[in-house]
Design an enzyme around this catalytic site. Structure first.
Site: not given
Length: 508
Positions: A244-249, A266, A300
């Protein structure tokens, strides 16, 4: 009650109906959460309804999965590989139907939808061979009559949280390896692609049932953030793979780390193609088109930044603009379509906001730049001329938007390639060996995927897939990625009658 559209009747061939339960719990379909609609992004009409899993369903499923783990890890790895082989065959038998569902529910064109399902099948085949090669090293011991070696054992349970853009392939990268490694799998599919989660789970479940194995070995849930948070916090889950997104990751990583669990991330990609002055321009143009507009720019590994040597800048740009104007945008299930819709109405809105930001930062729209008025989520593939210093170039705008910039030297191109927070994929087009080896070396691209004369996307399963920096550092699929799904023990056996100590220590 049947489907409202005749076009959806094929879903019955893969176990999907107008109303579906979205939890596979202890070998049974069960869900007591809210009812949601799966929506066709081509027209924003309902395909089918799904009852999502609740936290109570999750807890029931996890208890059974935790118990099933004891049995699954005791089965020899090659026997586990045989089960994965059967899963691959089950998917292969329904390849066309599953691929059609991916296109219908996610929005990617049919060849890409079928290709995504083929990727899971390929991962199953790969994992079958791997099940006989989970080898540890034998290490020479400095002590007489001692043997030192590595043992690789299962972790227990692996949680897999997947995203909408590859709603089943990413499961394959993780689950196929995790299963042959002796782990049970808990899968939370993307909230907006629940039908794919259900259809794939039904085929996997049939294999375990046919082999008289606990269904809880493979547990799956349709649901939102609540289920994802539960997976992240659950100490029974040794490894959480999140896409998913870097923010949620970063939130997932923090949560898992606080309980000393393992995390495989990822996350976002902001991938660049560099075209040198000696490049095969026709080859580069074809590669850029696929990399930038495939899956409507929602991979991605999508190419979002294009760096062109100043001497060929206008020639490449003119060729690209001409090709972009011929790209057919439309129904992903229709033959000849190259670009389907972006996945949701929110995705379309983000595209519009992104175009506004681009213009406010001095970007010049060379082609595209607008939404396509329709009932669906269609947008125009877009090329933007912009300064490399614009802040939006450092961000991942998840759509078919390509930023084009020029450079003078290889060092300048490498510096620009490496200037963004993300580090997933990169590619350079050149014929010169000295450029190729600098690009792939320590002073070249800082990405996890470093290509030459091919697109940034379309990775093969045999290599480890993943990236550096804000992309998360995780590796999935091939190479030695399997080691992340197992725990390593260094074992030393004394088969003699003396007790020599390491480092020559004499203790009494």
């Amino acid at each position: 009650m049947g489907f409202t559209k005749k076009d959806y009747e094929f879903l019955g061939e893969i176990g999907v109906g107008p109303d579906n339960l979205g939890g596979y719990v202890d070998g049974k379909w069960k869900a007591t959460g809210p009812v949601v609609s799966s929506v066709n992004p081509s027209n924003n009409q309902e395909i089918a309804r799904v009852t999502e899993a609740s936290i109570q369903d999750y807890e029931e499923g996890m208890k059974a999965c935790n118990e099933a783990a004891k049995k699954w890890m005791s089965i020899p790895a090659p026997k586990r590989g045989e089960i994965v082989r059967q899963i691959g065959d089950a998917l292969r038998a329904k390849l066309e139907f599953l691929g059609r569902l991916v296109s219908l529910e996610m929005g990617k064109i049919l060849p890409e939808g079928i290709g995504e399902v083929q990727e899971i099948i390929d991962m199953c085949d790969y994992a079958v061979g791997l099940s006989r090669q989970l080898n540890g090293s034998i290490i020479p011991s400095e002590r007489p009559d001692h043997m030192m070696f590595e043992m690789w054992n299962p972790l227990g349970i692996v949680g897999v949280i997947t995203a909408f853009n590859f709603p089943c392939a990413v499961l394959g990268w993780n689950a196929c390896i995790a299963l042959v490694a002796g782990n049970c799998v808990v899968w939370k599919g993307a909230p907006t692609t629940p039908l794919i989660t259900i259809a794939v789970t039904k085929l996997v479940a049939e294999v375990f049932e046919k082999n008289n194995l606990p269904g809880a070995i493979f547990t799956s849930f349709c649901g939102g953030a609540e289920i994802g948070q539960a997976i992240s916090k659950d100490t029974r889950i040794a490894l959480v793979s999140f896409t998913g997104s870097s923010k949620v990751g970063s939130i997932v990583q923090k949560t898992v780390s606080e309980r000393f669990g393992k995390c495989l991330l990822e996350l976002s990609g902001n991938n660049a193609i560099v075209v040198m002055d000696d490049a095969d321009i026709d080859l580069a143009a074809r590669s850029i088109l696929f990399a930038a507009v495939g899956t409507a720019g929602q991979r991605c590994t999508t190419c979002r930044r294009l760096y062109l040597h100043e001497s060929i800048y206008q020639k490449v740009l003119d060729q690209l603009i001409g090709v972009y104007k011929q790209v057919k945008v439309g129904d992903p299930l229709e033959k000849g379509t190259l670009v389907g819709p972006v996945h949701t109405r929110a995705s379309r809105d983000n595209f519009e906001k992104g175009i506004s930001s681009i213009k406010s930062q001095g970007g010049k729209i060379l082609v595209g730049g607008s939404v396509i008025e329709s009932d669906g989520n269609f947008v125009q593939p877009t090329i933007v001329e912009i300064s490399p210093d614009a802040s939006i170039v450092k961000e991942e705008l998840f759509g078919p938007v390509l930023y084009v910039m020029k450079f003078k030297t290889l060092d300048e191109a490498i510096e620009m390639n490496n200037s963004v927070p993300q580090g997933l994929s990169s590619s350079i087009f050149t014929r010169k060996p000295e450029i190729i080896f600098k690009w792939i070396g320590p002073h070249g691209s800082d990405c996890g995927i470093v290509n030459v004369n091919i697109p940034t996307n379309g990775a093969e399963i045999g290599g480890a897939f993943g990236g550096e920096k804000a992309t998360g550092g995780g590796r999935e699929a091939g190479s030695d990625s399997w080691k992340q799904y197992m725990r390593r023990s260094t074992c030393t056996i004394n088969y003699g009658s003396e007790l020599p100590l390491a480092q020559g220590i004499n203790f009494g």
